[in-house]
Design a protein around this motif. Structure first.
Motif, mmCIF file in Angstrom:
data_model
loop_
_atom_site.group_PDB
_atom_site.id
_atom_site.type_symbol
_atom_site.label_atom_id
_atom_site.label_comp_id
_atom_site.label_asym_id
_atom_site.label_seq_id
_atom_site.Cartn_x
_atom_site.Cartn_y
_atom_site.Cartn_z
ATOM 1 N N ARG A 1 61.607 95.112 -24.716
ATOM 2 C CA ARG A 1 62.678 96.115 -24.865
ATOM 3 C C ARG A 1 62.044 97.497 -25.094
ATOM 4 O O ARG A 1 62.451 98.473 -24.480
ATOM 5 N N SER A 2 61.024 97.524 -25.966
ATOM 6 C CA SER A 2 60.338 98.799 -26.243
ATOM 7 C C SER A 2 59.658 99.305 -24.980
ATOM 8 O O SER A 2 59.678 100.503 -24.693
ATOM 9 N N ALA A 3 59.033 98.390 -24.215
ATOM 10 C CA ALA A 3 58.322 98.802 -22.993
ATOM 11 C C ALA A 3 59.282 99.474 -22.012
ATOM 12 O O ALA A 3 58.970 100.517 -21.435
ATOM 13 N N VAL A 4 60.477 98.871 -21.845
ATOM 14 C CA VAL A 4 61.458 99.441 -20.903
ATOM 15 C C VAL A 4 61.887 100.825 -21.401
ATOM 16 O O VAL A 4 61.947 101.791 -20.633
ATOM 17 N N ARG A 5 62.144 100.910 -22.715
ATOM 18 C CA ARG A 5 62.601 102.180 -23.294
ATOM 19 C C ARG A 5 61.496 103.248 -23.150
ATOM 20 O O ARG A 5 61.761 104.370 -22.720
ATOM 21 N N VAL B 1 62.697 86.609 -17.349
ATOM 22 C CA VAL B 1 63.793 87.548 -17.621
ATOM 23 C C VAL B 1 63.644 88.765 -16.729
ATOM 24 O O VAL B 1 64.610 89.253 -16.139
ATOM 25 N N LEU B 2 62.397 89.240 -16.615
ATOM 26 C CA LEU B 2 62.149 90.426 -15.780
ATOM 27 C C LEU B 2 62.474 90.155 -14.317
ATOM 28 O O LEU B 2 63.066 90.992 -13.649
ATOM 29 N N SER B 3 62.079 88.952 -13.840
ATOM 30 C CA SER B 3 62.353 88.621 -12.428
ATOM 31 C C SER B 3 63.852 88.682 -12.166
ATOM 32 O O SER B 3 64.297 89.282 -11.187
ATOM 33 N N THR C 1 68.948 100.303 -14.071
ATOM 34 C CA THR C 1 70.258 100.910 -14.265
ATOM 35 C C THR C 1 70.685 101.046 -15.721
ATOM 36 O O THR C 1 71.134 102.083 -16.138
ATOM 37 N N SER C 2 70.546 99.996 -16.503
ATOM 38 C CA SER C 2 71.137 100.069 -17.829
ATOM 39 C C SER C 2 70.291 99.346 -18.870
ATOM 40 O O SER C 2 69.935 98.185 -18.696
ATOM 41 N N LEU C 3 70.029 100.063 -19.954
ATOM 42 C CA LEU C 3 69.257 99.463 -21.042
ATOM 43 C C LEU C 3 70.061 98.360 -21.723
ATOM 44 O O LEU C 3 69.504 97.381 -22.225
ATOM 45 N N SER C 4 71.396 98.505 -21.705
ATOM 46 C CA SER C 4 72.241 97.485 -22.341
ATOM 47 C C SER C 4 72.151 96.155 -21.589
ATOM 48 O O SER C 4 72.226 95.094 -22.194
ATOM 49 N N SER D 1 68.938 94.577 -22.717
ATOM 50 C CA SER D 1 69.115 94.022 -24.060
ATOM 51 C C SER D 1 69.895 92.717 -24.014
ATOM 52 O O SER D 1 69.544 91.749 -24.686
ATOM 53 N N LYS D 2 70.951 92.688 -23.191
ATOM 54 C CA LYS D 2 71.782 91.484 -23.085
ATOM 55 C C LYS D 2 70.946 90.322 -22.523
ATOM 56 O O LYS D 2 71.006 89.206 -23.039
ATOM 57 N N SER D 3 70.155 90.623 -21.495
ATOM 58 C CA SER D 3 69.328 89.562 -20.906
ATOM 59 C C SER D 3 68.326 89.025 -21.912
ATOM 60 O O SER D 3 68.062 87.823 -21.965
ATOM 61 N N LEU D 4 67.763 89.932 -22.718
ATOM 62 C CA LEU D 4 66.778 89.482 -23.709
ATOM 63 C C LEU D 4 67.456 88.670 -24.821
ATOM 64 O O LEU D 4 66.895 87.682 -25.291
#
Lengths: 160, 333
Positions: free
Chosen positions: B200-204, B253-255, B265-268, B271-274
């Motif tokens: 999550r931090s990496a994406v952010r 999850v990333l795949s 598109t969306s950080l949310s 987060s939901k996937s994680l």
């Protein structure tokens, strides 16, 4: 040494009743724990839970049956005094008791675990009661086979 | 310690978890009054009436009541602590940030309304400990951590650095509690949780254009993927991340995210996937009649339910886009 045969035969009867009984007590305890958990949330499931909890109890009954069989064979039930046994005959009776003693002990514990899993299953899917009974009943097969083996072996032992 | 009773009881409790179809129907409500009516037959109704339609408080009360109920029959209380411990660290953050502001001259710095009762430490006691600087009784390494936070704040005035320090300690404490329990499934879940937080931090950080060396301090130790490897992702295009992490569980999850294009598109959505991934990590426990991990699985499912409740009620009360709300719903059952 003159009573060694009788002692061995009685030891066999004791093992059959005790080990199979211990296994059943453990199995019923495990299934009972699961039943209590499910019934805390839904007391209406008492009937289904009771049937599944009772299933591991049969091994204890099989053990008792074999113990009676041995006592009867030894003439200890009618009050007419024990039959005279050589140590070899006593050992044969002890060996005949082992299948139900050992298999009854283990199978009851595993049947209890399967019953507990089935109880958890009917907690989510009450309509699957039939399937829930079949699963632990499969374990019962091997206790029945062991009972049959013990009976056939006992019938083959010549006493008196 | 046997979990047969506990797991069987949880199976019964799972029947009361509200499914996604219910939340979808809830979001179709014409207004908040209709939504409250729909909640009438659920366990939330008692909290809504007690909290005078304060949904946030009602939802927290439901979660707290679940934790208290589990405490009465789960053999290892530490298992519940693993779930509740992040709320303690959240409370520490809230209290410290409030004090930083107060000492900086802001009279309205304290935000006690943001404290969560879901932590293992009583909020009043935690508040007193931090305000009076008597940290001696605090668990999870907080006794040493809070003075370190003050030192860092005095030296840098950087609230983000303090938060990071608190998060490092939180994951370290979670891992220690899990290791002391000696439950492999639970240890694996905590390590996966650290991976999820790092990803999550990496994406952010990638969106904020951080490079690897600058991002490294943001990653926590203890996951299945080393912080160095997580930081290296930032020097690669996001399209390649799933390949770089393909040897790990979290790579899946990333795949899935990249297939749907959601990672950009969306950080949310990330987060939901994680969050969903963290439930999936424990799903094998479902097939065991006495696996302790079922306790964590239930708590996470319940937490996902409360998250769905929040999304649905915010959508209905705020008149927000229902389709967007539906996308945010976790598939709890």
């Amino acid at each position: 040494m003159e009573h060694l045969g009788l002692s061995l035969a009685l030891f066999g009867a004791a093992l059959a009743a005790a080990l199979a009984g211990i296994g059943s007590a453990i199995g019923i305890g495990v299934a009972g724990g699961a039943a209590a958990g499910v019934m805390t949330e839904d007391p209406n499931k008492f009937g289904s839970c009771l049937i599944l909890q009772a299933l591991p109890g049969t091994q204890g009954i099989y053990g008792l049956l074999i113990a009676f069989f041995v006592l009867n064979k030894l003439g200890l039930l009618g009050g007419g005094g024990a039959a005279a046994l050589t140590w070899n005959q006593g050992l044969q009776i002890l060996a005949s008791c082992l299948p139900i003693a050992v298999v009854g002990w283990y199978s009851a514990i595993w049947q209890g675990k399967t019953s507990a899993a089935s109880i958890q299953m009917i907690s989510k899917k009450p309509e699957a009661m039939g399937k829930a009974i079949i699963l632990p009943a499969m374990v019962e097969t091997y206790a029945v086979l062991a009972l049959l083996t013990s009976i056939l072996m006992l019938m083959g032992v010549q006493v008196g | 310690m046997s979990y047969v009773y506990a797991v069987a009881r949880l199976r019964g409790m799972e029947n009361h978890i509200l499914d996604t179809a219910f939340f979808s129907r809830l979001m179709d409500s014409a207004g908040i009054d209709d939504a409250i009516k729909a909640l009438g037959e659920t366990s939330y109704s008692q909290w809504i009436s007690q909290n005078g339609n304060n949904f946030d408080k009602a939802i927290d009360s439901e979660m707290l009541s679940t934790c208290e109920e589990l405490k009465t029959f789960v053999p290892d209380k530490e298992l519940l602590d693993i779930f509740r411990l992040p709320y303690d660290f959240h409370n520490v953050k809230v209290l410290l940030k409030g004090l930083f502001k107060v000492r900086g001259g802001e009279s309205e710095g304290r935000r006690y309304d943001l404290l969560s009762k879901l932590g293992t430490i009583n909020t009043e006691e935690l508040m007193n400990a931090i305000e009076t600087e008597e940290y001696g009784f605090l668990p999870y390494g907080l006794t040493d951590l809070i003075p370190q936070c003050w030192q860092l704040w005095d030296a840098t005035k950087n609230a983000q650095a303090v938060e990071l320090l608190i998060d490092h300690q939180m994951f370290s404490a979670m891992l220690k509690v899990a290791e002391d329990l000696k439950m492999p499934d639970v240890i694996h879940w905590v390590r996966s949780r650290i991976d999820a937080e790092n990803l999550r931090s990496a994406v952010r950080l990638s969106r904020m254009k951080y490079d690897s060396p600058k991002a490294l301090p943001f990653f926590h130790e203890g996951g299945t993927v080393r912080p160095d490897d997580m930081a290296k992702l930032l020097s690669e295009p996001q399209e390649t991340w799933s390949r770089l992490l393909s040897h790990t569980d979290i790579g899946g999850v990333l795949s899935a995210l990249q297939d749907s294009g959601d990672i950009k598109t969306s950080l949310s959505d990330v987060s939901k996937s994680l969050d969903d991934y963290l439930i999936k990590v424990l799903e094998n426990a479902k097939y065991s009649m006495d696996a302790p991990a079922n306790v964590l699985l239930y708590l996470l499912t319940k937490e996902a339910e409360t998250r769905n409740m929040r999304v649905a009620l915010v959508c209905v009360a705020g008149g927000l886009d229902r389709e967007f709300g539906r996308r945010l719903l976790s598939n709890v059952r």
